[in-house]
Design an enzyme around this catalytic site. Structure first.
Site, PDB file in Angstrom:
ATOM      1  N   TYR A   1       0.851  -1.200   0.000  1.00 56.13           N
ATOM      2  CA  TYR A   1       0.000   0.000   0.000  1.00 56.13           C
ATOM      3  C   TYR A   1       0.880   1.241   0.000  1.00 56.13           C
ATOM      4  O   TYR A   1       2.011   1.218   0.470  1.00 56.13           O
ATOM      5  CB  TYR A   1      -1.030  -0.001   1.136  1.00 56.13           C
ATOM      6  CG  TYR A   1      -0.548  -0.138   2.563  1.00 56.13           C
ATOM      7  CD1 TYR A   1       0.145   0.884   3.207  1.00 56.13           C
ATOM      8  CD2 TYR A   1      -0.846  -1.285   3.305  1.00 56.13           C
ATOM      9  CE1 TYR A   1       0.543   0.777   4.524  1.00 56.13           C
ATOM     10  CE2 TYR A   1      -0.462  -1.409   4.633  1.00 56.13           C
ATOM     11  CZ  TYR A   1       0.237  -0.371   5.236  1.00 56.13           C
ATOM     12  OH  TYR A   1       0.625  -0.489   6.548  1.00 56.13           O
ATOM     13  N   CYS A   2       0.350   2.307  -0.596  1.00 57.89           N
ATOM     14  CA  CYS A   2       1.092   3.562  -0.783  1.00 57.89           C
ATOM     15  C   CYS A   2       2.481   3.308  -1.374  1.00 57.89           C
ATOM     16  O   CYS A   2       3.502   3.692  -0.804  1.00 57.89           O
ATOM     17  CB  CYS A   2       1.209   4.324   0.537  1.00 57.89           C
ATOM     18  SG  CYS A   2       1.645   6.066   0.323  1.00 57.89           S
TER      19      CYS A   2
END
Length: 279
Positions: free
Chosen positions: A148-149
Site C-alpha cells: 500500500y502507498c
C-alpha cells in the site's frame, strides 16, 4: 551519495517526542504539527527538528483516495473495523497507523539552493539504515509492487516492505516523514487496505491507478528481524543515531509563537477534512 550526510549533520537537533502522548490525539494533530514546524524551521526561528509520533487505529488517506467511485462503502468498512479516517495534506495514498507503527519526521530548513527531493528521501533512508546497522540486513529503497502507498522510496528487507517515506514542503521548510511498521503483522495491515480499495473501487474505470495490493509483500520490522521490537526500542535507536549527527541534541516542545501557528494549521486541516469527509 556523498551529499546526504550534510543534511543530517546539523549543529543542533531539537527532538519533540510524541510517541506516547499522541496516541490519545487525532492524527490531524500530527499533520498540523509538521506544517507548523515547516514554517518555524523554514523561517529560521527554530532549530532543525525531529518529531516522533504514534496514533491509535487510524487510516490516513491521500487526496487521490478521496476520488474513489464508491468511497463511502470503503469508509464504512474501515469504521466498522474500529478505525478512524483522516485525509492528509501531503502526497501519497492510504496507509495504516496503529500503536505498532512509529512515525518519524525530520524538518530541515530549505537552503538557498534548495533541497533536491531525492536528497530528503536519502537522508531518511541513511538514518534508518544506521539505526538498524547491527542486524546486518540490507535495507533497500525501491518500489515494492503490491504494497500500500507504493513509491520509489519504499524501505524493504528481502523484498518485504516495512516503511514508506513522504515529503511535505511549506514556507521554506522541508518535512521528510516515514512510517515504520515496528511490530504486529504487516500483512494484516495490508489486508485492511486491500479490502478498502476493493469496496471503494470495485471494477470501475478510474483516471488514477490505485495499487493492487498483495499482503504477502508487507511485514513489520519485528517479523523481518525476528526479534520482538517495541516502539521504545526503536526510539532509543533513533535518538542514538541522531545524536551522532549533531553537536547538541535536546528535547523540546513548541514555542509560544509555534503554538499560535499550530492553532491555525490544525484548524485548516480539520476544516479541510470536514469538507472532504463530511464529518
Amino acid at each position: 551519495m556523498n551529499v546526504v550526510p550534510d543534511l543530517l549533520q546539523q549543529d543542533q537537533w531539537r527532538v519533540i517526542d510524541q510517541s506516547a502522548l499522541a496516541v490519545h490525539l487525532s492524527a490531524l494533530h500530527s499533520f498540523g504539527m509538521d506544517d507548523t514546524l515547516c514554517a518555524s524551521v523554514g523561517g529560521g526561528t527554530a532549530s532543525p527538528t525531529a518529531r516522533a509520533w504514534v496514533h491509535h487505529d487510524t487510516i490516513v488517506l491521500g487526496i487521490q483516495d478521496t476520488k474513489l467511485p464508491f468511497l463511502e462503502e470503503g469508509l464504512n468498512y474501515i469504521k466498522s473495523q474500529g478505525y478512524q479516517v483522516i485525509v492528509r495534506n501531503s502526497g501519497g495514498l492510504a496507509v495504516v497507523l496503529d500503536e505498532g507503527v512509529l512515525n518519524l519526521t525530520l524538518i530541515f530548513p530549505e537552503r538557498e539552493k534548495g533541497i533536491d527531493i531525492n536528497r530528503g528521501y536519502d537522508a531518511m533512508w541513511m538514518l534508518i539504515k544506521e539505526m538498524f546497522s547491527d542486524f546486518n540486513k540490507e535495507i533497500e529503497a525501491k518500489e515494492i509492487v503490491g504494497s500500500y502507498c507504493p513509491g520509489s522510496y519504499d524501505l524493504s528487507i528481502g523484498d518485504k516492505k516495512f516503511a514508506g517515506i513522504s515529503q511535505r514542503r511549506l514556507r521554506a521548510g522541508v518535512a521528510v516523514q516515514i512510517y515504520l511498521c515496528v511490530n504486529g503483522s504487516g500483512s494484516t495491515r495490508a489486508e485492511l487496505i486491500e479490502r478498502f480499495y476493493s469496496l471503494s473501487k470495485k471494477n470501475a474505470e478510474t483516471k488514477f491507478d490505485y495499487p493492487d495490493i498483495n499482503p504477502a509483500v508487507m511485514a513489520s520490522l519485528s517479523e523481518l528481524l525476528q526479534i520482538d521490537l517495541s516502539i521504545q526500542d526503536v526510539m532509543f535507536r533513533f535518538l542514538h543515531a541522531l545524536k551522532n549527527k549533531c553537536n547538541h541534541l535536546f528535547t523540546g516542545e513548541l514555542s509560544s509563537d509555534e503554538a499560535a501557528l499550530f492553532e491555525a494549521y490544525y484548524d485548516r486541516i480539520t476544516e479541510r477534512n470536514e469538507k472532504i469527509l463530511g464529518d
